[in-house]
Design an enzyme around this catalytic site. Structure first.
Site, PDB file in Angstrom:
ATOM      1  CB  SER A  27      77.982  13.602  20.836  1.00 46.98           C
ATOM      2  OG  SER A  27      78.708  12.444  20.538  1.00 46.98           O
ATOM      3  CG  HIS A  44      78.154  11.771  15.505  1.00 45.45           C
ATOM      4  ND1 HIS A  44      77.159  11.584  16.438  1.00 45.45           N
ATOM      5  CD2 HIS A  44      79.178  12.361  16.169  1.00 45.45           C
ATOM      6  CE1 HIS A  44      77.557  12.040  17.607  1.00 45.45           C
ATOM      7  NE2 HIS A  44      78.786  12.505  17.473  1.00 45.45           N
TER       8      HIS A  44
END
Length: 222
Positions: free
Chosen positions: A89, A196
């Site tokens: 991420s 996400h």
């Protein structure tokens, strides 16, 4: 309170950094993250929980702060013979900057834009995430698929532990079902949005354009 949990880098600390990293690096830090006379860097000398609180509460400041912390640690460490770097991420940007695949300035600019775009997406449509422990991935995926509303499996951390993400009510319903089907735990996480997940589509569009404008070069591990 959260701001007090951050490390405030005063002029003395900046001076110490100047001994280890180039002037351009320091000047960019001052320009992009100096706010009200204080430069906050999450995580230095503190637990990861503080960094997480900052991301959840001050997303636009927290993400650049954590990126900055990661790159400073890399540049000032005595680690030698690095064969590979990786990140998840936000950490992907730190890894790219550490290897020179993108410049530090571009990396920090992208992270700053990413944080702002994600906050805008959260404001447009709120959501949340939950950690699920002790259940097969396939069962979690099936329950998410069958749950009314938008909820998906987002992060596969390790066998028996993953994160689901989506609309708040859908995530809560999925957690209730997961517990009934035998999940050891299904815990709502203290995050600022449904990261996400498709709820970040607005942020994806803005960040994609900015990434396409950045110059990438082959990474190098020093």
């Amino acid at each position: 309170k959260i701001a007090q949990d951050c490390i405030t880098i005063q002029h003395e600390a900046i001076k110490k950094l100047e001994d280890r990293i180039d002037d351009n690096f320091v000047e960019i830090i001052k320009l992009l993250l100096l706010t009200k006379g204080r430069l906050i860097i999450a995580g230095i000398g503190k637990s990861a929980n503080i960094a997480n609180k900052i991301v959840a509460t001050f997303n636009s400041t927290g993400q650049p702060s954590i990126f900055l912390h990661s790159v400073i640690l890399f540049k000032t460490s005595d680690i030698k013979y690095v064969s590979a770097v990786a990140g998840h991420s936000l950490g992907e940007f730190s890894a790219l900057a550490a290897t020179g695949a993108i410049s530090f300035k571009d990396g920090l600019s992208l992270v700053k834009l990413r944080a702002e775009a994600m906050k805008e997406a959260c404001d447009f449509k709120s959501g949340t995430m939950a950690a699920v422990l002790g259940m097969d991935d396939e069962i979690v995926e099936k329950i998410c698929l069958e749950t009314e509303g938008e909820v998906i499996t987002a992060n596969y951390n390790c066998p028996g532990q993953l994160v689901i993400s989506g609309e708040k009510l859908a995530v809560e319903k999925a957690c209730e079902t997961l517990k009934k089907y035998g999940a050891k735990r299904a815990i709502i996480l203290p995050v600022g949005g449904a990261f996400h997940s498709p709820l970040m589509e607005l942020a994806k569009g803005k960040l994609s354009k900015a990434i396409n404008d950045v110059s990438f070069i082959p990474p190098y591990c020093p």
